[in-house]
Scaffold this motif. Structure first.
Motif, short mmCIF file in Angstrom:
data_model
loop_
_atom_site.label_atom_id
_atom_site.label_comp_id
_atom_site.label_asym_id
_atom_site.label_seq_id
_atom_site.Cartn_x
_atom_site.Cartn_y
_atom_site.Cartn_z
N VAL A 85 12.00 8.37 -5.01
CA VAL A 85 12.26 8.80 -6.39
C VAL A 85 11.22 9.86 -6.68
O VAL A 85 10.04 9.55 -6.88
N PRO A 86 11.61 11.15 -6.67
CA PRO A 86 10.62 12.23 -6.71
C PRO A 86 9.80 12.24 -8.00
O PRO A 86 10.29 11.92 -9.09
N ARG A 87 8.54 12.64 -7.85
CA ARG A 87 7.63 12.79 -8.98
C ARG A 87 7.71 14.20 -9.55
O ARG A 87 8.32 15.09 -8.94
N PRO A 88 7.10 14.43 -10.70
CA PRO A 88 7.10 15.78 -11.27
C PRO A 88 6.60 16.82 -10.27
O PRO A 88 5.60 16.61 -9.58
N GLY A 89 7.33 17.93 -10.17
CA GLY A 89 6.97 19.00 -9.24
C GLY A 89 7.59 18.86 -7.88
O GLY A 89 7.56 19.81 -7.09
N GLU A 90 8.16 17.69 -7.57
CA GLU A 90 8.80 17.48 -6.27
C GLU A 90 10.30 17.77 -6.37
O GLU A 90 10.92 17.54 -7.41
N PHE A 91 10.87 18.25 -5.26
CA PHE A 91 12.30 18.52 -5.22
C PHE A 91 13.07 17.24 -5.53
O PHE A 91 12.77 16.18 -4.99
N GLY A 92 14.07 17.37 -6.40
CA GLY A 92 14.90 16.22 -6.77
C GLY A 92 14.47 15.52 -8.03
O GLY A 92 15.19 14.66 -8.54
N HIS A 93 13.29 15.88 -8.55
CA HIS A 93 12.81 15.22 -9.77
C HIS A 93 13.78 15.40 -10.93
O HIS A 93 13.94 14.50 -11.78
N ASP A 94 14.48 16.55 -10.97
CA ASP A 94 15.39 16.84 -12.07
C ASP A 94 16.72 16.11 -11.96
O ASP A 94 17.59 16.28 -12.82
N THR A 95 16.89 15.28 -10.93
CA THR A 95 18.12 14.49 -10.82
C THR A 95 17.96 13.12 -11.47
O THR A 95 18.83 12.26 -11.33
N TRP A 96 16.86 12.94 -12.16
CA TRP A 96 16.55 11.71 -12.90
C TRP A 96 16.08 12.09 -14.31
O TRP A 96 15.65 13.22 -14.53
N ASP A 134 10.84 10.67 -16.97
CA ASP A 134 9.82 9.67 -16.60
C ASP A 134 10.37 8.53 -15.76
O ASP A 134 9.72 7.48 -15.63
N ALA A 135 11.55 8.72 -15.18
CA ALA A 135 12.17 7.63 -14.41
C ALA A 135 11.29 7.18 -13.25
O ALA A 135 11.26 5.99 -12.91
N TRP A 136 10.56 8.11 -12.64
CA TRP A 136 9.73 7.77 -11.48
C TRP A 136 8.67 6.73 -11.81
O TRP A 136 8.15 6.06 -10.92
N LYS A 137 8.36 6.57 -13.10
CA LYS A 137 7.31 5.64 -13.49
C LYS A 137 7.76 4.18 -13.45
O LYS A 137 6.92 3.28 -13.39
N GLU A 161 0.83 -1.20 0.00
CA GLU A 161 0.00 0.00 0.00
C GLU A 161 0.87 1.25 0.00
O GLU A 161 1.82 1.38 0.76
N GLY A 162 0.51 2.19 -0.89
CA GLY A 162 1.22 3.46 -0.96
C GLY A 162 2.49 3.42 -1.78
O GLY A 162 3.24 4.39 -1.80
N LEU A 163 2.74 2.30 -2.50
CA LEU A 163 3.95 2.21 -3.30
C LEU A 163 3.74 2.52 -4.77
O LEU A 163 4.60 3.09 -5.42
N ALA A 164 2.59 2.09 -5.34
CA ALA A 164 2.37 2.25 -6.77
C ALA A 164 2.29 3.72 -7.14
O ALA A 164 1.52 4.47 -6.54
N PRO A 165 3.05 4.16 -8.13
CA PRO A 165 3.04 5.58 -8.49
C PRO A 165 1.76 6.02 -9.20
O PRO A 165 1.39 7.18 -9.13
N ASP A 166 1.09 5.13 -9.90
CA ASP A 166 -0.19 5.46 -10.54
C ASP A 166 -0.91 4.16 -10.87
O ASP A 166 -0.37 3.07 -10.71
N SER A 167 -2.12 4.28 -11.36
CA SER A 167 -2.97 3.10 -11.58
C SER A 167 -2.50 2.25 -12.76
O SER A 167 -2.97 1.13 -12.94
#
Length: 729
Positions: A239-250, A253-256, A177-183
């Motif tokens: 692994v930060p999502r778009p709009g979160e601090f650190g997202h630009d270090t990947w 779409d790496a967070w997906k 629970e709470g791990l999947a980034p999207d549906s």
């Protein structure tokens, strides 16, 4: 008169406040939290047992927590360890068995009060992990134990050992629970456990997870669950999502599809600041990062989050773009040191590669100099090694950083010659040499520091046990591997894709870390092996994502059986396992995978470097200087030959006490030792019935101080299964 009375009350309240602050950071009669206290210091103010009387210790009680054989298994299974560091609250000891059953004992007598087995509708839950401890929460008569077994978080009534039905689904929360980034991404079949317990903040349990670090690793999000209801209260994306601090270090779409970067080693809490501290691991895949250009925040970071909201306070990255699996292996410690004449609250973090960071607790800045130096960048095709890495200047490293020819074992001329021949095959010039297809020798896979952690005494001295094992790593590109697959059976192919990275292409494994599978058929049946592959166990993840047919094919290959399972079609041009091809599940297939991943030893299996191979270190955190360093553990057969004590690989941590002692087991010679805190001299040792690969605790009941260690055995040695309590005669 009135003013005098008010002043007296004020002083009295201040004294209580100061006393409360001290006891919250030091362990006294109880041992109520994993790590002793929420600062994680594994230090007790008890001093009844001391250097003058420690030789009078005797066994007070033993509790049998061994695994129970499965009546459906035809042969004894590979023995399970007990890594649990139990807790003691109000004279009751809570711990877990080798099978991850939860129990409560009278801490003075060892008498069992209750036992809980993680099962549903009479059927045991799938349990695939080890357990290193439990968490305790109370609100008056409502007392709860929270712990994980398999992919489930259980909430158990501490009074009677029954599930708290109002928590989650009848007392259980699924750790997916709470791990999947999207549906669009399914992580439900991926391996997710939690070997180390969470930390309690008010009515929240803040917890990390243990996930694989291969291409299909689940996300490593840190989460807070409501202890009353089991509901998810906040999530921090490692692994930060778009709009979160650190997202630009990947990549964008790496967070997906990138997982891991998880906190598997535990957390600590500053209750006054309401800040939780923890370390993270490497991202997936851990040895090849062609699909994750950048520094990759928040992998390999020391983190500080607001405990109420999960919002980041600060981060400190120890490894940029990790290619060496240098996870942060143990919880950070919170302590106060005197630096430049001033008291300073700090976070102390030991690492796998044997360095120590001492950071200001509010800002995350190092109190000692740390250099950012250029490192090699000649990586594999598609790779993006980061051009600089951190080098703390103080304290000095407590384990090897690189392997030079001068470090080769001097155990015998034959051992030296054997290792020298192997040594010349691999790169060894820099601890940050990127992975390659010809092979490198590196330190920092099995420590330096490991999950057992360390202890910090009230005067700011760190007691850290350490391993010094060189490892060989060598990668292979999937196109070349696919060429090799063309003529292979489906079981052989699936074994190479899923198992060979740990157990070797030749199935010979690597000592206690990864067992030899050559003769597995003499120990297990086809059904038993298939069950292990599906469920996992210890460091082995579950392979539920494979179909029953695929798991059967692997078993048939292991048992040298003919297979009627159709082999996948492979050619040198196969598109399978290249980074841009995503599976239906969360993850990706890396362009390079492990071909060799094993310890470098001499011809007799001893470590390839000069001793000591395992040490216990005392480091003054106020100055950054070492007070002493001594070997930890011995090989009796070498000692009998007149070879000085070499130290050994060790798993489990130390306990320091106000009695001037450091207690630690952790070694394969199965001894439990006490060291003098001032000198590092062994002042007591006891031959356990099996290895104590856990961290000891201490507490007081009925005016008597007790020391308890779980002697679970295994790790290549004999099975154990006892919790053993010692007290003075």
């Amino acid at each position: 008169m009135k003013k005098t009375f008010l002043l007296f009350i004020l002083v009295f309240l201040l004294m209580i406040s100061c006393k409360h602050k001290e006891t919250s950071m030091q362990v006294g009669i109880d041992y109520p939290v994993y790590g002793g206290n929420k600062a994680g210091n594994r230090y007790s103010s008890l001093d009844q047992i001391n250097a003058g009387n420690v030789n009078n210790l005797k066994i007070a009680w033993m509790y049998n927590a061994a695994e129970v054989p499965d009546p459906n298994d035809s042969k004894p299974p590979r023995p399970k360890q007990i890594q649990c560091q139990p807790i003691v609250v109000n004279g009751i000891l809570y711990g877990t068995t080798a099978d991850l059953n939860l129990f409560a004992l009278d801490a003075g007598t060892g008498k069992q009060l209750w036992k809980f087995e993680p099962s549903k509708d009479g059927k045991r839950y799938n349990v695939i992990n080890v357990n290193r401890g439990v968490a305790y929460w109370t609100n008056g008569e409502d007392k709860r134990i929270l712990y994980s077994a398999g992919s489930n978080l259980f909430c158990v009534n501490a009074n009677d050992g029954k599930l708290v039905k109002g928590f989650g689904q009848n007392g259980v929360v699924d750790l997916h629970e709470g791990l999947a980034p999207d549906s669009d991404h399914d992580v439900s079949q991926l391996s997710v456990t939690a070997n180390t317990p969470g930390i309690v903040y008010k009515n929240f349990l803040i917890i990390g997870s243990a996930v694989p670090e291969s291409g299909d690793a689940a996300p490593g999000n840190v989460r807070a669950f409501d202890i009353l209801t089991g509901k998810l209260r906040w999530v921090f994306h490692t692994v930060p999502r778009p709009g979160e601090f650190g997202h630009d270090t990947w990549p964008k779409d790496a967070w997906k599809n990138i997982g891991a970067a998880n906190n598997w080693s535990g957390l600590t809490l500053d209750e006054k600041r309401e800040v939780v501290y923890f370390g993270t691991g490497s991202p997936s895949s851990d040895f090849y990062g062609g699909n994750r250009e950048g520094t990759n925040l928040f992998s390999d970071c020391i983190m500080a989050l607001d405990a109420a909201t999960g919002k980041m306070k600060w981060y400190y990255q120890t490894i940029h773009h990790d290619l060496w699996d240098r996870d942060i292996p143990c919880p950070p410690n919170l302590t106060t040191v005197t630096h430049n004449g001033k008291k300073e609250d700090v976070v102390v973090q030991s690492t796998k590669d044997g360095v120590i960071y001492i950071l200001d607790r509010d800002s995350g800045t190092s109190i000692f100099p740390v250099e950012e130096r250029p490192v090699p960048t000649g990586g594999l095709p598609g790779e993006h090694p980061w051009p600089t890495q951190k080098y703390p200047l103080k304290p000095l490293p407590f384990s090897h950083q690189i392997f030079t020819e001068a470090d080769i074992t001097n155990l015998s001329s034959e051992s030296h010659a054997y290792v020298l021949e192997e040594y010349k095959k691999y790169r060894t010039d820099n601890k940050f040499t990127p992975q390659n297809t010809t092979g490198t020798l590196l330190f920092g896979y099995s420590g330096g520091a490991e999950w057992g952690g360390n202890a910090i005494s009230a005067d700011g001295v760190l007691y850290q046990n350490s391993n010094d094992d060189p490892w060989i790593t060598q990668l292979i590109d999937t196109a070349t591997r696919n060429k090799e697959f063309v003529s292979l059976s489906s079981g052989n192919i699936l074994y190479l894709m899923n198992c060979a990275a740990c157990h070797g292409k030749d199935k010979k494994g690597s000592g206690t870390e990864f067992p030899n599978l050559v003769n597995i058929g003499k120990k297990r049946t086809i059904n038993e092996i298939q069950k292990i592959i599906k469920a996992g166990g210890g460091r082995m993840p579950s392979f539920q994502r494979l179909s029953d047919e695929e798991r059967t094919a692997i078993v048939q290959y292991l048992l040298n059986m003919p297979s009627n399972i159709k082999s996948p079609v492979f050619s040198e041009h196969s598109t399978i396992n290249i980074p841009d091809v995503k599976s239906k599940e969360f993850g990706f297939k890396p362009a390079y995978v492990n071909k060799v991943w094993k310890k470098l030893t001499d011809q007799n299996g001893y470590p390839a470097i000069k001793p000591p191979w395992g040490t216990l270190n005392a480091i003054d955190l106020n100055t950054g200087n070492y007070l002493w360093k001594v070997p930890l553990g011995e090989y009796p057969e070498l000692t009998k030959k007149g070879i000085p004590v070499t130290g050994t690989e060790n798993y489990g941590g130390p306990l320091a006490t106000a009695g001037g002692l450091v207690f630690i087991a952790a070694t394969p010679d199965e001894k439990f030792r006490a060291f003098d805190r001032k000198t590092g001299k062994i002042v007591w040792e006891y031959q356990l019935p099996a290895g104590g690969f856990a961290t000891p605790i201490t507490y007081e009941v009925g005016g008597k101080q007790y020391i308890v260690i779980a002697a679970g055995g295994a790790r290549g040695g004999k099975a154990g299964g006892n919790y053993i309590a010692f007290t003075l005669k």
